[in-house]
Structure formats: C-alpha cells, structure tokens
Design a protein around this motif. Sequence first.
Motif, PDB file in Angstrom:
ATOM      1  N   GLN A 202       0.841  -1.210   0.000  1.00 13.98           N
ATOM      2  CA  GLN A 202       0.000   0.000   0.000  1.00 13.98           C
ATOM      3  C   GLN A 202       0.871   1.252   0.000  1.00 13.98           C
ATOM      4  N   MET A 203       1.999   1.172   0.722  1.00 13.06           N
ATOM      5  CA  MET A 203       2.898   2.324   0.784  1.00 13.06           C
ATOM      6  C   MET A 203       3.597   2.560  -0.553  1.00 13.06           C
ATOM      7  N   LEU A 204       3.995   1.489  -1.220  1.00 13.71           N
ATOM      8  CA  LEU A 204       4.597   1.641  -2.549  1.00 13.71           C
ATOM      9  C   LEU A 204       3.558   2.234  -3.516  1.00 13.71           C
ATOM     10  N   ALA A 205       2.319   1.757  -3.412  1.00 13.69           N
ATOM     11  CA  ALA A 205       1.253   2.277  -4.278  1.00 13.69           C
ATOM     12  C   ALA A 205       0.957   3.748  -3.988  1.00 13.69           C
ATOM     13  N   ALA A 206       1.165   4.167  -2.730  1.00 10.38           N
ATOM     14  CA  ALA A 206       0.900   5.565  -2.352  1.00 10.38           C
ATOM     15  C   ALA A 206       2.058   6.495  -2.723  1.00 10.38           C
ATOM     16  N   GLY A 207       3.133   5.926  -3.282  1.00 11.47           N
ATOM     17  CA  GLY A 207       4.276   6.768  -3.681  1.00 11.47           C
ATOM     18  C   GLY A 207       5.523   6.547  -2.858  1.00 11.47           C
ATOM     19  N   GLY A 208       5.485   5.567  -1.934  1.00 11.95           N
ATOM     20  CA  GLY A 208       6.678   5.235  -1.158  1.00 11.95           C
ATOM     21  C   GLY A 208       7.757   4.634  -2.042  1.00 11.95           C
ATOM     22  N   LYS A 209       9.003   4.665  -1.550  1.00 13.47           N
ATOM     23  CA  LYS A 209      10.137   4.198  -2.361  1.00 13.47           C
ATOM     24  C   LYS A 209      10.732   2.877  -1.874  1.00 13.47           C
ATOM     25  N   GLY A 210      10.290   2.429  -0.683  1.00 14.57           N
ATOM     26  CA  GLY A 210      10.900   1.197  -0.190  1.00 14.57           C
ATOM     27  C   GLY A 210      10.436   0.844   1.200  1.00 14.57           C
TER      28      GLY A 210
END
Length: 300
Positions: A202-210
């Motif tokens: 979910q964090m990667l989908a929200a724009g997180g990098k890792g």
Amino acid sequence: MTHYTAQHIAGVNPIVAMPFTAHGDVDEKSMVRLLEHLATSGAQGTTLFGIASEFPKLNDHERDRLAQLFVSTLDGSPLYRAMSVTDHSTEQAVKRARDYAKLGVDALMLLPPFFLSPSPQAIQEHIFAVLEAVDIPVMVQYAPGETGLPITPEQMAAIAARYPHAVFKIECNPPVDYTREFLAKAPQASVLNGYAGLYMLQMLAAGGKGVMPGCSFTEVYVRIYRHWLNDEIQQAEALHQSLQPYIQRWMSHCEYIIQVEKTILMRRGIIASDYCRRPGWKLTPEDEQLIHQFIHQFQL
C-alpha cells in the motif's frame, strides 16, 4: 565510491539485528556473518542502530566498535550503509552524525528526541540541526507508537522543502493516509515504510520508495519488491498476504518481533545465539512452533 543522494535511498533496507552471545556480550563473529548474509540477500541497503538493533541496550564503547565493524565489513558491498543517530541531546546528535559521516556511512537515520516530551519546536530544531551537520541522506524516522510523539504532515513537508537530502521513514500505524497527505504537500520527498513492512505494498502504491523491515527474512521482502518492480502485482500481493498473519502477530510488541527475528536468524544458522538483552520477551512453545512453520513455508 558512490555518493548517495536521497533518490538512491530506496528498495529493501533491513535494520541489522544485534547478535549477543548466550551470556549477553556482543558477538562480533555473528555480526560479521549477518552482515555478509545481508550483502548477498538482494537488499538495496541496511541500517544499524535502529530500534530492532536494541540500540538502548548498548554502551558507548560497543556502539563505536560496532559502527567501525559495520562500515568495514560492508565496504565494497552492493548495499548502501546507514547508521541511526538516536541521541536525545541535539549537541550529541550533531556530533554523532558528523562522526558517522566521517567514518564513511552512506546515509543516516535520525530518531527524533522524545524523552521528557520536548516541544514540537525543539524537535524540529533538533532535526534541522542534524540535517545541517551533514550532506549525506538522512532518514527522519516517524514512529509515534514507539516514541509517543506526533509530527504533522505539515511539519514533515517543511523539513522536505528545506532539505533535499532528507528521506522519511514513516511508521505510524496505519501509515498510508499520513503518507498520502505528506506527499501531497511534498511530492518531491522520498518515503520509506518501517513497521515490519506490514503496509509495504500500500505504501509503494501511495508513492513510497521502499521498506525497512527487520533482517531475519530479508529475502522475502526482496521477492515482494522485485515482483512489484516487474509489475507482477498479483504475485507481490499473494506473497505479502502469506507473510501478513505472521508479522501482524509479531508486531503486537516491539520486543516480541525483535526476539522472533533473532530466533529465526539463529535457526537459519546466521547468528550463534538468539539472546536478547533484558528486559526482553519470552517466546512460548507455540511461538517456537510458528517460527518452525514460517522458516519451512518461506524456504529459509
């Protein structure tokens, strides 16, 4: 030698566990073996002195010795090497940040001070002071569950605007809405997720990098991340979902997952003992059984 920028701080970046002997002394041999294992795990980086490194249970001499061992063992490895600055005094944090940068780390992590509840302004000044002391990337850690300290997305965005070498490790629970709000205000910012990667996809989908999980089953996070990079979203989700019941249970207390990860590392033959310095967490026979099942299920 690569000079890392905030943009390089991405992918899977596990927190190094702290191997002790069965008597509770630092086990340097196991530490070297663990670092060599991480260097070949497919991870992008690794970080020493996080909460999962039991940093409050180390003395200064041990910390200095481990810092040197960490930098020298991983010299020439494909990992970016980060170390956490955890001092509650701004003067000490600035000094340690400079010392670590001089030692040759590629990045820092910064746990903002929370002992005796400093004011939001004092915390912000502490973060600014450390960011001004070095030019290598600094991962500003936001762990309100562990520190009892809230920082608003606005405050975070102010840091991102002022310091392009700041990276943000967001581990409030749940972190997704917070991250979306923060990235809407600071779209240029790099965000990593801690919290055992419970919200990794979910964090990667929200724009997180890792993701910054523990280090005992790094390969599983690497597999998930590679599926994600290759747009194999279903495979990534299936693998993450099979991990979820375990990490959800283990993350119910920090000392619990620290002990579990060490027991996994010992069972895998990577460290010699799973001793955690006290006060710690006692595993039950059911926990031991679950760990056995976990290692078997993920072919570790």
